[in-house]
Design an enzyme around this catalytic site. Sequence first.
Site: not given
Length: 344
Positions: A41, A43, A46, A64, A96, A99, A263-264
């Site tokens: 993907c 990421t 990147h 994935e 936590c 979570c 989108g990042l």
Amino acid sequence: MTKTMQAAVLTAPGHFTLQTRPVPVPGPGEALIRVTRVGICGTDLHIFHGRYAADSLPMVPGHELAGRIAALGPGVTGLEVGAKAVVDMNIGCGHCYWCRRNEILNCPQMRQIGITADGAFAEYLLVPARLVLPAPERVPDAVLALTEPVACVVRAARKAQVGLGQSALVIGAGPVGNLHVQLLRLLGVAPILVSDLSPDRVAMAVAVGADRGISNPALLRAAVQEATEGRGADLVIESVGHPALYAEALTLMRRGGHLAAFGLTGPDAVLPLGILDTILHETSVKGSVAGMGQDMHDALTLLCHGRFDTSAFTRAAYPLEQIQQAFDSSPDRPADLKTQIVMA
Ligand SMILES: NC(=O)c1ccc[n+]([C@@H]2O[C@H](COP(=O)([O-])OP(=O)(O)OC[C@H]3O[C@@H](n4cnc5c(N)ncnc54)[C@H](O)[C@@H]3O)[C@@H](O)[C@H]2O)c1
Ligand SMILES: [Zn+2]
Ligand SMILES: [Zn+2]
């Protein structure tokens, strides 16, 4: 004698090395997965180019994944060795505040398989058993390996609370934008508009459910206005990652509309959002990140029942030995929305 496996280790940005490693042995609460198919993907790309998680190197990326349960550690119940499975990549502490609310990325101890922990570009992967989702035998591994990216768009749609008869614009028709479009169609969203600079990507998104595609940015505003009787879209999803597109998105949604921040961008990008406009028009903006817990379950269910057209995601496949080539050539094939690695 210790069994060994092949693992693709990203030793430095741009360089994979195939290493022989011992097959891990599951401890209490752990499951060993024999990986069968893993998607690459954005990421991963990147990470490969050294733009993300550079501190984690050397590491095995890949999150994935589809596979089979190969072994279970002591005390693990409810899973069967031999069953097909997918894995939730998000490892929270499990107890936590965050979570418990399925906001695992806010967990102070959060780790992610293939990003901050070794991942699935290897023949075997050791994971916490509670993150394993058994999958039906009849569903192809190539389709199961899409569970994680589909879970990301499921989470975004859930956060946006989008549904029947609402209008939406998806900015970006890359692999994830295409999945956003498909999910919006399933949810009864109408009309669905999609924009991308690539006419091919736009055409692919229209083929899987968008009512209208726009590849010329100069025509986008008029298209949105025309499709929404001049109001603007109920929902705009930014699925590219450009601050300028976020700014434009705010002007393309209707009064009281919703922006899904997806989108990042870089860490310093900000939204030009007027406070008074937000109040008076009841504008909303909501981020969503990854897919976890119920998002993974829902994504798997939809994929297993054939609700997504996965053909453009499953064609390009390379064996683990050619992972370097798969990464080097990944951006060069616009007709394929994803490249997958297949284990022998
Ligand atoms: N929030 C999350 O959970 C999450 C999950 C996965 C991916 N992402 C992010 O979502 C974004 C999309 O992911 P992807 O894998 O599809 O990315 P991608 O880079 O493969 O695709 C982006 C698409 O945007 C198009 N584009 C570029 N400039 C554009 C413009 N001005 N107008 C319209 N389209 C334009 C490109 O042509 C491309 O098709 C990325 O930023 C990614 O990091 C976020
Ligand atoms: Zn991913
Ligand atoms: Zn936690």
